[in-house]
Scaffold this motif. Structure first.
Motif, PDB file in Angstrom:
ATOM      1  N   UNK A  30       0.818  -1.205   0.000  1.00  0.00           N
ATOM      2  CA  UNK A  30       0.000   0.000   0.000  1.00  0.00           C
ATOM      3  C   UNK A  30       0.849   1.251   0.000  1.00  0.00           C
ATOM      4  N   UNK A  31       0.272   2.339   0.462  1.00  0.00           N
ATOM      5  CA  UNK A  31       0.924   3.641   0.475  1.00  0.00           C
ATOM      6  C   UNK A  31       2.184   3.621   1.325  1.00  0.00           C
ATOM      7  N   UNK A  32       3.208   4.319   0.821  1.00  0.00           N
ATOM      8  CA  UNK A  32       4.455   4.432   1.579  1.00  0.00           C
ATOM      9  C   UNK A  32       4.784   5.912   1.746  1.00  0.00           C
ATOM     10  N   UNK A  33       4.898   6.348   2.995  1.00  0.00           N
ATOM     11  CA  UNK A  33       5.214   7.732   3.322  1.00  0.00           C
ATOM     12  C   UNK A  33       6.515   7.780   4.112  1.00  0.00           C
ATOM     13  N   UNK A  34       7.242   8.889   3.979  1.00  0.00           N
ATOM     14  CA  UNK A  34       8.523   9.061   4.664  1.00  0.00           C
ATOM     15  C   UNK A  34       8.356  10.040   5.819  1.00  0.00           C
ATOM     16  N   UNK A  59      -0.791   1.659   5.561  1.00  0.00           N
ATOM     17  CA  UNK A  59       0.353   1.607   4.677  1.00  0.00           C
ATOM     18  C   UNK A  59       1.641   1.596   5.456  1.00  0.00           C
ATOM     19  N   UNK A  60       2.718   2.084   4.822  1.00  0.00           N
ATOM     20  CA  UNK A  60       4.058   2.047   5.398  1.00  0.00           C
ATOM     21  C   UNK A  60       4.503   3.452   5.757  1.00  0.00           C
ATOM     22  N   UNK A  61       5.076   3.610   6.950  1.00  0.00           N
ATOM     23  CA  UNK A  61       5.797   4.831   7.312  1.00  0.00           C
ATOM     24  C   UNK A  61       7.268   4.468   7.428  1.00  0.00           C
ATOM     25  N   UNK A  80      -4.847  -0.728  14.121  1.00  0.00           N
ATOM     26  CA  UNK A  80      -6.142  -0.649  14.762  1.00  0.00           C
ATOM     27  C   UNK A  80      -7.153   0.109  13.939  1.00  0.00           C
ATOM     28  N   UNK A  81      -8.418  -0.165  14.188  1.00  0.00           N
ATOM     29  CA  UNK A  81      -9.487   0.516  13.489  1.00  0.00           C
ATOM     30  C   UNK A  81      -9.502   0.251  12.003  1.00  0.00           C
ATOM     31  N   UNK A  82      -8.997  -0.905  11.583  1.00  0.00           N
ATOM     32  CA  UNK A  82      -8.951  -1.228  10.167  1.00  0.00           C
ATOM     33  C   UNK A  82      -7.788  -0.625   9.418  1.00  0.00           C
ATOM     34  N   UNK A  83      -6.921   0.076  10.139  1.00  0.00           N
ATOM     35  CA  UNK A  83      -5.789   0.751   9.519  1.00  0.00           C
ATOM     36  C   UNK A  83      -4.513  -0.002   9.871  1.00  0.00           C
ATOM     37  N   UNK A  84      -3.998  -0.800   8.940  1.00  0.00           N
ATOM     38  CA  UNK A  84      -2.778  -1.568   9.167  1.00  0.00           C
ATOM     39  C   UNK A  84      -1.571  -0.683   8.884  1.00  0.00           C
ATOM     40  N   UNK A  85      -0.715  -0.529   9.892  1.00  0.00           N
ATOM     41  CA  UNK A  85       0.429   0.369   9.771  1.00  0.00           C
ATOM     42  C   UNK A  85       1.719  -0.405   9.977  1.00  0.00           C
ATOM     43  N   UNK A  86       2.645  -0.241   9.022  1.00  0.00           N
ATOM     44  CA  UNK A  86       3.990  -0.786   9.166  1.00  0.00           C
ATOM     45  C   UNK A  86       4.958   0.372   9.347  1.00  0.00           C
ATOM     46  N   UNK A 101       5.549   2.711  22.098  1.00  0.00           N
ATOM     47  CA  UNK A 101       4.690   2.243  21.012  1.00  0.00           C
ATOM     48  C   UNK A 101       3.510   1.467  21.583  1.00  0.00           C
ATOM     49  N   UNK A 102       2.323   1.766  21.054  1.00  0.00           N
ATOM     50  CA  UNK A 102       1.105   1.033  21.373  1.00  0.00           C
ATOM     51  C   UNK A 102       0.623   0.374  20.088  1.00  0.00           C
ATOM     52  N   UNK A 103       0.494  -0.955  20.111  1.00  0.00           N
ATOM     53  CA  UNK A 103       0.167  -1.706  18.910  1.00  0.00           C
ATOM     54  C   UNK A 103      -1.312  -2.008  18.838  1.00  0.00           C
ATOM     55  N   UNK A 104      -1.877  -1.855  17.642  1.00  0.00           N
ATOM     56  CA  UNK A 104      -3.235  -2.272  17.343  1.00  0.00           C
ATOM     57  C   UNK A 104      -3.220  -3.341  16.272  1.00  0.00           C
ATOM     58  N   UNK A 105      -4.405  -3.736  15.820  1.00  0.00           N
ATOM     59  CA  UNK A 105      -4.516  -4.787  14.811  1.00  0.00           C
ATOM     60  C   UNK A 105      -3.693  -4.437  13.565  1.00  0.00           C
ATOM     61  N   UNK A 106      -2.948  -5.428  13.085  1.00  0.00           N
ATOM     62  CA  UNK A 106      -2.199  -5.257  11.849  1.00  0.00           C
ATOM     63  C   UNK A 106      -0.961  -4.409  11.964  1.00  0.00           C
ATOM     64  N   UNK A 107      -0.522  -4.084  13.181  1.00  0.00           N
ATOM     65  CA  UNK A 107       0.670  -3.248  13.355  1.00  0.00           C
ATOM     66  C   UNK A 107       1.933  -4.045  13.084  1.00  0.00           C
ATOM     67  N   UNK A 108       2.899  -3.409  12.429  1.00  0.00           N
ATOM     68  CA  UNK A 108       4.226  -3.976  12.225  1.00  0.00           C
ATOM     69  C   UNK A 108       5.252  -2.945  12.672  1.00  0.00           C
TER      70      UNK A 108
END
Length: 475
Positions: A30-34, A59-61, A80-86, A101-108
């Motif tokens: 998905x989206x990749x931001x710096x 997406x990816x940060x 979390x909240x349907x937003x998977x963040x790596x 760091x606080x992890x939610x669903x799909x966190x990497x």
């Protein structure tokens, strides 16, 4: 954090419990931001701004270009909240006085192997990385350092609860305050099918503020191929697990080694496997270096302890089975267990349906195997040599130890002897001794060998002392 302590398979094939995770961290598509493109005075603020700018699907940060000391002043929430963040991190040391760091669903949360996460002196954080009600998360490539020298509050490095299918790998977890807070903890209810593998866990707690290296509670969890050095309570605890696997771990200098059992009254423990671990050292006055136990709740059932190496223990039993049912101890190699203390190679107490087969036990302070207050216990094809090194007149196998009464005992195809070729200097008076203060009824013995290579009678006084045993059948 709930943690209970005072003082596990309907024998499934191992392959049914093994896993084949990816060899590298999986990449979010998905989206990749710096992070450097977003406002903020600290790296933490820039990361948070970039996460907020991701689309709803996530997406990816990428923050891999930040190096050296970096600050996180407000907790960074991932997923979390349907937003998977790596989140990808570089060769930076991230420090703060808040949970970083606080992890939610799909966190990497992915470092590059040279990423350090730590806390300020005096922050006294209970955990540096936290997740609650989280699924499908991943943490990898980090060193998580608790900065014990600068903090006094009880703390873990990573703590997850109600976590499902999370993967922790290629981590260094070290230098935590402890105080009953493990280095890595999956605590309380709701944890399922998590994988903790290929990590180095070291210097967890102190002898005063002791703590486990890795603690998991709940079904389907796997703890694989970790190295644990200097945890100050147990190295690995799988408490109230069903279908958990503890395999291929290497523990050195950990007082309590590995324990699996029932410690929470409302949970159960069943069908667990402890396989092919190597444990060097240990020092516990009441437990074993591998323990299958019941403290609260129903007895743990159907536990397999197979192919482990246990050696050079200062004090404590090699394997301790207490209050358990349907336990199989197979092909374990146990040596040099508390030779100056009253330590057993294997102690089975208050348990039923226990099978001990294969492997060897050599140089124990007390009995090679002790059985007390237990029923339906079989010992077959085990080699036991040089028990009683402490001089306490114990035998290769002791029945009714600790004055407990036992029944339905089978001792077959055993080779037991004291290796001293001078019969008068042998420390084991008997190879098998039923005279330990209790009674034993229903005994089968046959096919046993007591020859030490020179003497057919491999123990000082005799081979078997039948005292207080009834209904004995031999062949």
């Amino acid at each position: 954090m709930r943690r209970t302590r005072t003082l596990a398979l309907s024998l499934l094939f191992l392959g049914a419990c093994s896993s084949s995770p990816p060899s590298e961290a999986e990449t979010t598509v998905g989206t990749r931001l710096y992070a450097h493109a977003y406002p903020g005075e600290t790296l933490g603020a820039k990361i948070a701004a970039a996460i907020n700018a991701l689309p709803p699907a996530g997406g990816i940060v990428d923050a891999t270009d930040f190096t050296g000391p970096q600050r996180i002043e407000q907790t960074v929430s991932l997923g979390g909240g349907g937003k998977s963040v790596e989140l990808r991190l570089g060769s930076a040391t991230l420090t703060g006085s808040v949970v970083l760091f606080m992890l939610g669903d799909g966190a990497k949360l992915l470092g590059n192997g040279r990423t350090v996460v730590t806390q300020d002196a005096g922050a006294n954080l209970e955990w540096l990385i936290k997740g609650t009600n989280v699924s499908d998360c991943e943490i990898a490539g980090l060193t998580v350092d608790g900065n014990r020298q600068g903090n006094t509050g009880a703390g873990s490095a990573i703590a997850l609860n109600s976590a499902k299918r999370c993967w922790l790998h290629q981590l260094v977890v070290r230098n935590t305050v402890g105080r009953l807070h493990p280095g890595i903890a999956f605590f309380d209810a709701g944890n399922e099918d998590n994988l903790v593998e290929h990590n180095l866990v070291q210097n967890i707690g102190t002898l005063v503020d002791y703590a486990d290296g890795i603690y998991v509670a709940g079904p389907g969890n796997k703890v694989l191929y970790n190295r644990i050095r200097g945890a100050t309570d147990f190295g690995i605890v799988a408490e109230s697990c069903v279908g958990c696997l503890v395999q291929g771990n290497d523990l050195v200098g950990v007082p309590g080694g590995i324990s699996v059992g029932s410690g929470v009254a409302t949970f159960k423990a069943a069908a667990n496997i402890i396989d092919a671990n190597v444990i060097t050292g240990g020092n516990t006055t009441t437990w074993g270096v591998i323990s299958v136990y019941r403290i609260n709740g129903a007895p743990p059932v159907a536990t397999l302890v197979r192919g482990n190496i246990i050696r050079d223990v200062d004090m404590g039993h090699g394997i301790f089975v207490n209050g358990a049912e349907q336990v199989s101890l197979t092909d374990n190699l146990i040596s040099n267990i508390g030779p100056n203390t009253f330590s057993y190679g294997i102690l089975v107490q208050n348990s039923t349906d226990v099978g001990i087969s294969g492997g060897s036990i050599t140089r124990t302070g007390s009995f090679g195997i002790g059985i007390g207050a237990s029923s339906n216990v079989s010992v077959n094809d085990v080699r036991i040599t040089d028990a009683a090194r402490s001089g306490n007149e114990s035998a290769g196998i002791g029945l009714d130890v600790l004055a407990g009464n036992s029944s339905s005992i089978s001792l077959t195809q055993l080779h037991i002897f004291d290796s001293d070729r001078n019969a008068d200097l042998k420390k084991m008076p008997f190879c098998i001794d039923f005279g330990q203060g209790g009674t034993t009824s229903g005994v089968l013995m046959g096919g046993n060998l007591f020859d030490d290579g020179v003497n057919a009678q491999g123990c000082r006084v005799g081979t078997i002392n039948i005292a207080n045993a009834t209904r004995v059948t031999t062949y």
